[in-house]
Each structure stands twice: as C-alpha cells, then as structure tokens.
Scaffold this motif. Structure first.
Motif, PDB file in Angstrom:
ATOM      1  N   LEU A  41      -9.184 -11.578  13.785  1.00  0.00           N
ATOM      2  CA  LEU A  41      -8.707 -11.037  12.208  1.00  0.00           C
ATOM      3  C   LEU A  41     -10.207 -12.643  11.776  1.00  0.00           C
ATOM      4  O   LEU A  41     -10.193 -13.605  11.857  1.00  0.00           O
ATOM      5  N   VAL A  42     -11.150 -12.107  11.270  1.00  0.00           N
ATOM      6  CA  VAL A  42     -12.689 -12.244  10.087  1.00  0.00           C
ATOM      7  C   VAL A  42     -12.224 -12.685   9.121  1.00  0.00           C
ATOM      8  O   VAL A  42     -11.499 -13.631   8.722  1.00  0.00           O
ATOM      9  N   VAL A  43     -11.043 -11.558   8.382  1.00  0.00           N
ATOM     10  CA  VAL A  43     -10.950 -11.451   7.035  1.00  0.00           C
ATOM     11  C   VAL A  43     -10.288  -9.998   6.664  1.00  0.00           C
ATOM     12  O   VAL A  43     -10.067  -8.776   7.408  1.00  0.00           O
ATOM     13  N   GLN A  44      -9.242 -10.140   5.224  1.00  0.00           N
ATOM     14  CA  GLN A  44      -8.204  -9.540   5.209  1.00  0.00           C
ATOM     15  C   GLN A  44      -7.759  -9.555   4.019  1.00  0.00           C
ATOM     16  O   GLN A  44      -7.648 -10.379   3.245  1.00  0.00           O
ATOM     17  N   ALA A  45      -8.250  -8.364   2.885  1.00  0.00           N
ATOM     18  CA  ALA A  45      -7.484  -8.109   1.511  1.00  0.00           C
ATOM     19  C   ALA A  45      -6.990  -7.207   1.310  1.00  0.00           C
ATOM     20  O   ALA A  45      -8.017  -5.563   1.879  1.00  0.00           O
ATOM     21  N   SER A  46      -6.160  -6.881   0.613  1.00  0.00           N
ATOM     22  CA  SER A  46      -5.384  -5.882   0.033  1.00  0.00           C
ATOM     23  C   SER A  46      -6.693  -5.426  -1.527  1.00  0.00           C
ATOM     24  O   SER A  46      -6.810  -6.438  -1.811  1.00  0.00           O
ATOM     25  N   LEU A  47      -6.907  -4.763  -1.968  1.00  0.00           N
ATOM     26  CA  LEU A  47      -7.560  -4.278  -3.398  1.00  0.00           C
ATOM     27  C   LEU A  47      -6.192  -3.490  -4.697  1.00  0.00           C
ATOM     28  O   LEU A  47      -5.365  -2.988  -4.039  1.00  0.00           O
ATOM     29  N   GLY A  48      -6.885  -4.413  -5.426  1.00  0.00           N
ATOM     30  CA  GLY A  48      -5.842  -3.171  -6.962  1.00  0.00           C
ATOM     31  C   GLY A  48      -6.159  -1.554  -7.021  1.00  0.00           C
ATOM     32  O   GLY A  48      -7.039  -1.039  -6.365  1.00  0.00           O
ATOM     33  N   SER A  49      -5.165  -1.468  -8.488  1.00  0.00           N
ATOM     34  CA  SER A  49      -5.148  -0.657  -7.804  1.00  0.00           C
ATOM     35  C   SER A  49      -6.174   0.352  -8.666  1.00  0.00           C
ATOM     36  O   SER A  49      -7.387  -0.304  -9.486  1.00  0.00           O
ATOM     37  N   SER A  50      -6.089   1.791  -8.648  1.00  0.00           N
ATOM     38  CA  SER A  50      -7.824   2.704  -9.111  1.00  0.00           C
ATOM     39  C   SER A  50      -7.532   2.307 -10.384  1.00  0.00           C
ATOM     40  O   SER A  50      -8.708   2.203 -11.713  1.00  0.00           O
ATOM     41  N   ARG A  51      -6.769   1.938 -11.579  1.00  0.00           N
ATOM     42  CA  ARG A  51      -6.831   1.412 -12.573  1.00  0.00           C
ATOM     43  C   ARG A  51      -7.827  -0.063 -13.172  1.00  0.00           C
ATOM     44  O   ARG A  51      -7.527  -0.084 -14.180  1.00  0.00           O
ATOM     45  N   ALA A  52      -7.218  -0.429 -12.387  1.00  0.00           N
ATOM     46  CA  ALA A  52      -7.879  -2.326 -12.274  1.00  0.00           C
ATOM     47  C   ALA A  52      -9.025  -2.149 -11.766  1.00  0.00           C
ATOM     48  O   ALA A  52     -10.144  -3.506 -11.317  1.00  0.00           O
ATOM     49  N   THR A  53      -9.653  -0.901 -11.399  1.00  0.00           N
ATOM     50  CA  THR A  53     -10.728  -1.630 -10.374  1.00  0.00           C
ATOM     51  C   THR A  53     -11.807  -0.692 -10.395  1.00  0.00           C
ATOM     52  O   THR A  53     -11.670  -0.040 -11.120  1.00  0.00           O
TER      53      THR A  53
END
Length: 110
Positions: free
Chosen positions: A42-54
């Motif tokens: 695993l090099v990097v992992q992340a969750s993204l915000g909701s469509s209302r915040a991105t």
C-alpha cells in the motif's frame, strides 16, 4: 509497478444505509488497508469527501471548469482511492478485488 485503484459508490444509496449496515461495510476497510500496508504494497490510501463538500477541475476550452464532485462520467461518486505496488496487473487486480470497498454490491454502487 504502481496501480491506482478508485472506489466508486452511489452517494444517495450509501447515505440511506442504516448505521448498522454502514458500519458493517466501512468497518472492514481499515483491516484490509492495514494488511496491505504491512505487506509493503500500500503506497497511499484516502477517502474523499461528499459531493457537497468537494469540487472537480476539468479543462474546457482552454480554461478550468469547476463542477461539483468528485464525479467522473458516471452516476457514481469517486469515494476514495488507493495506490498499490504490485508485480503486474493480475496481482493488482487480485489485491484490489479483495478489498471490502470493491465488494459493496450494486445496492450502493460498489
């Protein structure tokens, strides 16, 4: 070689899950991420915000077009990503296919 793995989901269907259903799905991800991290893949992992915040920036007619996001040209939202190190595409597919986020089922767009 590094591989980018995108996690898609239907935001409305995901938000409609009960807390028990949500926790059952999301609760499996950290353990798998940790196993990938411990393996050195695993090099990097992340969750993204909701469509209302991105937002998403796309080039259009020589200028950046700003839209809500993180959408791609589908009805699902990009919910997160991870980059893994794998010997080849087959190994990358096996690793990504076993991730709980890849097995959400059509109900929430996974």
């Amino acid at each position: 070689m590094k591989y980018l793995c995108l996690a898609y989901y239907d935001e409305q269907a995901f938000e409609a899950l009960s807390k028990v259903e949500f926790d059952a799905i999301v609760g499996k991800c950290p353990a798998y991420d940790d196993a990938l991290r411990r393996s050195g893949r695993l090099v990097v992992q992340a969750s993204l915000g909701s469509s209302r915040a991105t937002t998403v920036l796309r080039p259009r007619n020589g200028k950046p077009l700003v839209t809500d996001g993180p959408f791609v040209e589908t009805k699902e939202q990009v919910g997160g990503f991870f980059i893994i190190e794998a010997a080849d595409l087959d190994e990358a597919i096996r690793g990504a296919s076993n991730h709980p986020a890849a097995n959400l089922g059509e109900r929430v767009g996974g």
